[in-house]
Scaffold this active site. Sequence first.
Site, PDB file in Angstrom:
ATOM      1  N   HIS A 268       0.898  -1.292   0.021  1.00 46.39           N
ATOM      2  CA  HIS A 268       0.155   0.066   0.163  1.00 46.39           C
ATOM      3  C   HIS A 268       0.878   1.156   0.066  1.00 46.39           C
ATOM      4  O   HIS A 268       0.709   2.009  -1.058  1.00 46.39           O
ATOM      5  CB  HIS A 268      -0.855   0.094   1.077  1.00 46.39           C
ATOM      6  CG  HIS A 268      -1.882   1.168   1.435  1.00 46.39           C
ATOM      7  ND1 HIS A 268      -3.026   0.993   0.856  1.00 46.39           N
ATOM      8  CD2 HIS A 268      -1.644   2.385   1.643  1.00 46.39           C
ATOM      9  CE1 HIS A 268      -3.621   2.372   1.149  1.00 46.39           C
ATOM     10  NE2 HIS A 268      -2.799   2.970   1.710  1.00 46.39           N
ATOM     11  N   GLU A 269       1.715   1.208   1.089  1.00 45.15           N
ATOM     12  CA  GLU A 269       2.692   2.488   1.087  1.00 45.15           C
ATOM     13  C   GLU A 269       3.570   2.850  -0.156  1.00 45.15           C
ATOM     14  O   GLU A 269       3.875   3.755  -0.565  1.00 45.15           O
ATOM     15  CB  GLU A 269       3.492   2.522   2.372  1.00 45.15           C
ATOM     16  CG  GLU A 269       2.525   2.619   3.814  1.00 45.15           C
ATOM     17  CD  GLU A 269       1.543   3.647   3.675  1.00 45.15           C
ATOM     18  OE1 GLU A 269       1.874   4.689   3.116  1.00 45.15           O
ATOM     19  OE2 GLU A 269       0.646   3.229   4.394  1.00 45.15           O
ATOM     20  N   HIS A 272       1.754   4.783  -2.846  1.00 42.60           N
ATOM     21  CA  HIS A 272       1.787   5.984  -2.485  1.00 42.60           C
ATOM     22  C   HIS A 272       3.155   6.577  -2.997  1.00 42.60           C
ATOM     23  O   HIS A 272       3.383   7.613  -3.615  1.00 42.60           O
ATOM     24  CB  HIS A 272       1.545   6.302  -1.162  1.00 42.60           C
ATOM     25  CG  HIS A 272       0.168   6.233  -0.477  1.00 42.60           C
ATOM     26  ND1 HIS A 272      -0.645   7.281  -1.050  1.00 42.60           N
ATOM     27  CD2 HIS A 272      -0.364   5.502   0.290  1.00 42.60           C
ATOM     28  CE1 HIS A 272      -2.043   6.741  -0.437  1.00 42.60           C
ATOM     29  NE2 HIS A 272      -1.847   5.950   0.360  1.00 42.60           N
ATOM     30  N   GLU A 298      -4.736   7.560  -3.182  1.00 40.00           N
ATOM     31  CA  GLU A 298      -5.493   6.191  -2.711  1.00 40.00           C
ATOM     32  C   GLU A 298      -5.671   5.240  -3.610  1.00 40.00           C
ATOM     33  O   GLU A 298      -5.656   4.009  -3.574  1.00 40.00           O
ATOM     34  CB  GLU A 298      -6.615   6.696  -1.804  1.00 40.00           C
ATOM     35  CG  GLU A 298      -6.888   5.543  -0.673  1.00 40.00           C
ATOM     36  CD  GLU A 298      -5.856   5.274   0.401  1.00 40.00           C
ATOM     37  OE1 GLU A 298      -5.022   6.205   0.330  1.00 40.00           O
ATOM     38  OE2 GLU A 298      -5.997   4.602   1.072  1.00 40.00           O
TER      39      GLU A 298
HETATM   40 MG    MG Z   1      -3.162   5.220   2.023  1.00 36.22          MG
END
Ligand code: MG
Length: 502
Positions: A268-269, A272, A298
């Site tokens: 997830h990170e 980003h 997101e």
């Molecule tokens: Mg996030």
Amino acid sequence: MEEKKLNNSVIKELMEKYKTIWALSHFGSLAHWDLNTYMPEEGIESRAEALAKLAVLSQKMFLEKDFLSLIKKAENEKELNDYEKAVIRLLNRSLKYYQKLPPEFIEEFTKVTSEAHVAWKNAKEQDNFSLFAPFLEKIVELVRKKAELLGYEKHPYDALLDEYEEGLTTEESENFFSQIKEPLKNLISYIKKSPKYKEEHELEKHEYDREKIKAFANFILTYIHYNMKHLRIDLSPHPFSTYIGKGDHRITMRPKDNFAKTYSSTMHEYGHALYDIQTHEDLHYSPIGGGTSLIIHESQSRFWENFIGKSKTFLASIYGEMKKINPEIEKYSIDDIYHYINLVKPSLIRTEADEVTYHIHIIIRFELEKALIEGKIKVSELPRIWKDKYQEYLGISPKTDKEGVLQDIHWSQGSIGYFPTYSMGTALSALWKKHIEKELGKIDDLVKTKEGIRKIQDWLKEKIHKHGATYLYNELLQKSTGESFSAKALLDYLEEKYKAIY
Ligand code: MG
């Protein structure tokens, strides 16, 4: 040679002046990162003081006459390109906050939310909502005042949504949630009736060696990313990603998470971080370097977490490395691991929710926030309504407020209007997936090789990342794919995937 993205002479002059403001925010980000990772606990007082002064200095520089007149001058320039127009749009957006919120309001808001944060932490630890309630009452009052100060067309919640996603309205969010609510409730009840449904996987109970988990997270990044010279991972109480500057991107993982949680938060990170890493280099010292739209951001993190991280073929390609964490993993086939990573079950904690039930957690928060802002419910009623809604939507209800209304940090920070971006960002990620698959082939096939992963990264760069914060999410989607935003791609994906698993 290709023309520079920011080429107009007035814009260039403006950006030269902006660089000092940028430099302050560069060190602000670094100080925040340090605060969350390596700073000794008692450093908090002086760090908070320094950060507050930095923020004031930055506001002062922003409001300097020369700088403001340069923005005005740039606005009158003819034939600006999209990037140059976006620079002005974002500077005016910051200006709006600085001009509409009086310093006394900002001071009070900052003070109340700092105190509320501590009260929330204690309330959560002691599972006692009444310790936090008076602060939350004050926050709701201030946030309603903020909406009035900032202004809105139809609904005060619009002004709050706009802080996190430029231009997002209550009507748009409501429309989105009404598209997903019933189909998701139906899918969840389908899954719960399946003979394959289970509440917990054995792998969840295993003990894991922290050092090995950390090594695994590092392996994942080295495996998927093409240049580790501009990316690092450290430990912090909550995983996050931060863009310090060109060539300096940092992500974190929780020190105590188990293998599955670390794995999904790292993916997830990384999503980003990659967005910021792949922004066009001409934009780095400008307000449009990196993403500011939370929905687009997101969409990137959820893309890596869900479509790559939860893909069976990707799991298969890192299976060998997984076994190094815990030899017991060897007992499980790739099918077992795939089921474990994709387990769906109604749960109480949003951050631990699976792809299907996750959105229900957001819908509940959205409905509560909207009712709070409309003055239809009181803070004191929140714990009860929270429990009722969980019972109604997910068939479970928290026994404690710690597992209920006190679980999220957002409200204590005054962040009301933030949650919808999580769900809408995930829906946007499904749209990107659909178009990648149309153009490059199935993601499950692409992720079998490093070249395939690189093709995905290049697609994301070309269609999304390189533009930084130039376009709003619906504009960018339209421009890159010709499609309009809707929940359909997300719902189709979830139906197809989970009806095959369950
Ligand atoms: Mg996030």
